[in-house]
Design an enzyme around this catalytic site. Structure first.
Site, PDB file in Angstrom:
ATOM      1  N   TYR A  40     -25.542 -41.005  -9.408  1.00 32.18           N
ATOM      2  CA  TYR A  40     -25.942 -40.766  -8.018  1.00 32.18           C
ATOM      3  C   TYR A  40     -27.268 -41.489  -7.771  1.00 32.18           C
ATOM      4  CZ  TYR A  40     -26.138 -37.911  -3.687  1.00 32.18           C
ATOM      5  OH  TYR A  40     -26.165 -37.470  -2.386  1.00 32.18           O
TER       6      TYR A  40
ATOM      7  N   LYS B 102     -22.629 -43.819  -6.643  1.00 27.49           N
ATOM      8  CA  LYS B 102     -22.730 -43.481  -5.216  1.00 27.49           C
ATOM      9  C   LYS B 102     -24.168 -43.727  -4.811  1.00 27.49           C
ATOM     10  CE  LYS B 102     -23.195 -39.096  -2.637  1.00 27.49           C
ATOM     11  NZ  LYS B 102     -22.580 -37.771  -2.398  1.00 27.49           N
TER      12      LYS B 102
ATOM     13  N   LYS C 150     -26.992 -43.068  -2.055  1.00 27.85           N
ATOM     14  CA  LYS C 150     -27.355 -42.269  -0.876  1.00 27.85           C
ATOM     15  C   LYS C 150     -27.937 -43.214   0.169  1.00 27.85           C
ATOM     16  CE  LYS C 150     -27.013 -38.736  -0.076  1.00 27.85           C
ATOM     17  NZ  LYS C 150     -26.021 -38.036   0.759  1.00 27.85           N
TER      18      LYS C 150
ATOM     19  N   ASP D  58     -23.052 -43.163   0.918  1.00 24.09           N
ATOM     20  CA  ASP D  58     -23.008 -41.948   1.744  1.00 24.09           C
ATOM     21  C   ASP D  58     -24.220 -41.917   2.674  1.00 24.09           C
ATOM     22  OD1 ASP D  58     -22.861 -39.437   2.825  1.00 24.09           O
ATOM     23  OD2 ASP D  58     -23.361 -38.379   0.973  1.00 24.09           O
ATOM     24  N   PRO D  59     -24.040 -42.393   3.923  1.00 21.85           N
ATOM     25  CA  PRO D  59     -25.178 -42.350   4.864  1.00 21.85           C
ATOM     26  C   PRO D  59     -25.292 -41.019   5.601  1.00 21.85           C
ATOM     27  CG  PRO D  59     -23.346 -43.503   5.886  1.00 21.85           C
ATOM     28  CD  PRO D  59     -22.852 -43.062   4.518  1.00 21.85           C
ATOM     29  N   ASN D  60     -24.479 -40.037   5.209  1.00 22.75           N
ATOM     30  CA  ASN D  60     -24.509 -38.712   5.855  1.00 22.75           C
ATOM     31  C   ASN D  60     -24.323 -38.790   7.378  1.00 22.75           C
ATOM     32  OD1 ASN D  60     -26.604 -37.858   3.251  1.00 22.75           O
ATOM     33  ND2 ASN D  60     -24.881 -36.531   3.765  1.00 22.75           N
TER      34      ASN D  60
ATOM     35  N   GLU E 237     -18.331 -42.351   2.168  1.00 24.33           N
ATOM     36  CA  GLU E 237     -18.528 -40.915   2.384  1.00 24.33           C
ATOM     37  C   GLU E 237     -19.260 -40.700   3.713  1.00 24.33           C
ATOM     38  OE1 GLU E 237     -19.892 -39.082  -1.241  1.00 24.33           O
ATOM     39  OE2 GLU E 237     -20.918 -37.497  -0.140  1.00 24.33           O
TER      40      GLU E 237
ATOM     41  N   ASN F  36     -18.465 -34.254   2.626  1.00 26.90           N
ATOM     42  CA  ASN F  36     -18.945 -32.915   2.312  1.00 26.90           C
ATOM     43  C   ASN F  36     -19.586 -32.329   3.571  1.00 26.90           C
ATOM     44  OD1 ASN F  36     -21.243 -34.943   1.310  1.00 26.90           O
ATOM     45  ND2 ASN F  36     -22.247 -33.071   2.057  1.00 26.90           N
TER      46      ASN F  36
ATOM     47  N   ASP G  25     -17.760 -28.578  -2.733  1.00 32.10           N
ATOM     48  CA  ASP G  25     -18.855 -28.001  -3.513  1.00 32.10           C
ATOM     49  C   ASP G  25     -18.605 -26.502  -3.707  1.00 32.10           C
ATOM     50  OD1 ASP G  25     -21.296 -26.936  -4.340  1.00 32.10           O
ATOM     51  OD2 ASP G  25     -22.480 -28.311  -3.111  1.00 32.10           O
TER      52      ASP G  25
ATOM     53  N   HIS H 253     -19.389 -32.195  -4.205  1.00 34.21           N
ATOM     54  CA  HIS H 253     -20.699 -32.612  -3.703  1.00 34.21           C
ATOM     55  C   HIS H 253     -21.773 -31.800  -4.413  1.00 34.21           C
ATOM     56  CE1 HIS H 253     -23.710 -30.758  -0.961  1.00 34.21           C
ATOM     57  NE2 HIS H 253     -24.023 -32.004  -0.706  1.00 34.21           N
ATOM     58  N   SER H 254     -23.009 -32.285  -4.390  1.00 39.84           N
ATOM     59  CA  SER H 254     -24.097 -31.474  -4.955  1.00 39.84           C
ATOM     60  C   SER H 254     -25.387 -31.662  -4.170  1.00 39.84           C
ATOM     61  CB  SER H 254     -24.348 -31.854  -6.417  1.00 39.84           C
ATOM     62  OG  SER H 254     -25.016 -33.093  -6.493  1.00 39.84           O
ATOM     63  N   ASN H 255     -26.295 -30.738  -4.364  1.00 40.88           N
ATOM     64  CA  ASN H 255     -27.707 -30.920  -3.995  1.00 40.88           C
ATOM     65  C   ASN H 255     -28.485 -30.828  -5.311  1.00 40.88           C
ATOM     66  OD1 ASN H 255     -26.624 -29.140  -1.323  1.00 40.88           O
ATOM     67  ND2 ASN H 255     -27.815 -30.941  -0.871  1.00 40.88           N
TER      68      ASN H 255
HETATM   69  O1  GKR Z   1     -29.956 -33.730  -1.573  1.00 41.69           O
HETATM   70  O2  GKR Z   1     -30.846 -35.333  -0.489  1.00 41.69           O
HETATM   71  C1  GKR Z   1     -29.883 -34.725  -0.844  1.00 41.69           C
HETATM   72  C2  GKR Z   1     -28.527 -35.149  -0.407  1.00 41.69           C
HETATM   73  O3  GKR Z   1     -28.556 -36.177   0.511  1.00 41.69           O
HETATM   74  C3  GKR Z   1     -27.839 -33.973   0.175  1.00 41.69           C
HETATM   75  O4  GKR Z   1     -28.616 -33.462   1.223  1.00 41.69           O
HETATM   76  C4  GKR Z   1     -26.477 -34.231   0.644  1.00 41.69           C
HETATM   77  O5  GKR Z   1     -25.952 -33.023   1.092  1.00 41.69           O
HETATM   78  O6  GKR Z   1     -25.918 -35.078  -1.560  1.00 41.69           O
HETATM   79  C5  GKR Z   1     -25.519 -34.701  -0.367  1.00 41.69           C
HETATM   80  C6  GKR Z   1     -24.375 -35.464   0.177  1.00 41.69           C
HETATM   81  O7  GKR Z   1     -23.594 -35.963  -0.588  1.00 41.69           O
HETATM   82  O8  GKR Z   1     -24.204 -35.517   1.392  1.00 41.69           O
HETATM   83 MG    MG Z   2     -22.261 -36.563   1.112  1.00 42.73          MG
END
Ligand code: GKR
Ligand code: MG
Length: 452
Positions: A155, A212, A214, A242-244, A267, A296, A320, A346-348
């Site tokens: 990650y 992956k 972020k 994964d740009p959320n 993602e 997620n 998750d 998924h994780s934090n």
């Molecule tokens: O912990 O900074 C983080 C991640 O960006 C988290 O907030 C996300 O929920 O890892 C996560 C994701 O896959 O979306």
């Molecule tokens: Mg994500």
């Protein structure tokens, strides 16, 4: 015939211990990670003398929710763990501030409503039950154990330099470490070259071949440069970003179309816009771009999943266990496998108790799950267990002993509790550190963190 009713041991003690650990200045759409992260631990004892443990997100909301469950858990037979959880669900009420939006815009203040405190209790009860039966936790989930080791991804994060933000922020400095990964992980890494270096060092240490990144930090085009560079270095690797949900539908299509064949999947490329929910917008994205889509964010409970599945918004659900429960996450894995879809998690930020729990959940997921997502590499070394599960050759080894198959190091736990008690705030706040980088910075779900 006289059948003796033996029953299972009963829970004699439940402790809730909030803990904290250190983090790097990791960048995401929601800002910059603070120097510390928080978690809540549940420790159960039963009348057979066993200890069961669980770990979940930190913060006062979740801590209080766990404490309120104590009367519903104490004195109960561990074999009735489903009834115990059901009694907790029946007693729970929705918080006044929970508007039901979930995390489809990655509003971190809403994460606590998606996370369900009682899943830490479920984990601890399954740990106890596994010990009672002499079986590892994964044998108690779904259709039982499917594998001995679980493919895990590296990650990757953009990391800012704490020195540039504020000398007073208390981030760890590991530049003196003899471990190449530990040495690197607190330093600035904001370019495609540094992201590739990050992946290479992680590959050396843990054997990861899949990654992956972020995103949601720079523009989508800039982030795709990092993806291209990663694919060049790891041509056989499965690469995901994964740009959320940071991009609009139009941007997401423009950015991702040229990446077909380079990205393995994407993602949460986009999210709610113009009155349409993230589930509707992601369905339109999927119609336009030939890439599998993971989430997620838009499917974090069964009702959201129903709509996501009906609209065909996603291919991969990152279920998750802190959102879905351990039984629930494996139930999702079973459904997805039967429907020709893919399960992942998924994780934090988390400690190694969650790492062990993820290992068992993924070990019980039937079919061909996508490589597991875990932040733990950023915390490796701050272990709360005597016997932290190992990642080697890119695979997380599933503990073999009964229950979770691991044991707590109470000295470490109490040190992590001391750190927690010394913190000014127990909730995740990615704005605080971010405002040192960009004064006055405010979260905007459609503006990457460093694009202001
Ligand atoms: O912990 O900074 C983080 C991640 O960006 C988290 O907030 C996300 O929920 O890892 C996560 C994701 O896959 O979306
Ligand atoms: Mg994500």
């Amino acid at each position: 015939m006289d059948i003796e009713q033996k029953g299972t041991p009963v829970v004699t003690q439940m402790q809730v211990i909030p803990v904290a650990g250190y983090d790097s200045m990791l960048m995401t759409l929601s800002g910059a990670h603070a120097p510390w992260f928080t978690r809540n631990l549940v420790i159960l004892k039963d009348s057979a003398g066993h200890t069961g443990i669980g770990e979940i997100h930190g913060g006062d909301y979740t801590c209080e929710a766990l404490k309120s469950c104590i009367p519903l858990v104490l004195g109960q037979p561990i074999g009735k763990y489903r009834t115990i959880l059901n009694s907790i669900h029946k007693a729970a009420s929705r918080a006044k501030e929970d508007d039901g939006e979930g995390i489809q815009t990655l509003d971190i203040s809403k994460l606590k409503f998606v996370v369900k405190a009682e899943w830490a209790i479920e984990c601890a009860l399954l740990d106890l039950l596994g010990k009672h039966l002499g079986l590892p936790m994964c044998e108690l989930l779904g259709e039982g154990k499917q594998r001995d080791e679980v493919e895990t991804l590296g990650y990757l994060f953009y990391v800012s330099e704490k020195e540039k933000a504020c000398k007073d922020l208390d981030y760890l400095d590991e530049r003196g470490s003899s471990d190449p990964w530990f040495k690197l992980r607190r330093q600035e890494m904001l370019t495609p070259e540094r992201i590739v270096e990050q992946a290479q060092v992680l590959h050396e240490k843990y054997g990861f071949g899949n990654f992956k990144l972020k995103g949601g930090v720079f523009t989508g085009e800039e982030e795709m440069e990092a993806i291209r560079a990663l694919k060049k270095s790891f041509p056989k690797g499965r690469i995901n970003i994964d740009p959320n949900g940071a991009w609009t539908l139009e941007e997401a299509i423009k950015i991702c179309k040229p990446m077909e064949g380079i990205l393995t999947y994407i993602e949460d490329p986009c999210g709610p816009e113009s009155g349409y929910s993230g589930r509707e917008v992601m369905a339109e994205f999927k119609n336009a771009v030939n890439l599998p889509v993971a989430t997620n964010m838009i499917a974090t409970d069964w009702r959201q999943f129903y709509h996501s599945a009906a609209l065909k918004s996603v291919d991969i659900v990152l279920a998750d266990p802190h959102f879905w429960g351990f039984g629930g996450s494996v139930r999702m894995a079973q459904i997805l496998n039967d429907w020709g879809m893919t399960w992942g998690s998924h994780s934090n930020n988390h400690f190694d108790i969650t790492l062990a729990a993820f290992a068992h959940t993924a070990a019980a997921a039937p079919g061909n799950p996508t490589a597991l997502d875990s932040h733990w590499i950023w915390q490796d070394g701050q272990n709360l267990l005597e016997d932290t599960p190992v990642i080697k050759g890119g695979y997380l080894q599933v503990p073999q002993k009964p229950g979770l198959g691991v044991s707590l190091n109470m000295k470490r736990v109490m040190e992590a509790n001391d750190l927690y008690n010394s913190l000014p705030c127990h909730d995740r706040d990615d704005t605080m550190a971010m405002q040192y980088l960009i004064p006055g910075w405010k979260y905007d779900c459609k503006s990457p963190a460093l694009v202001r």
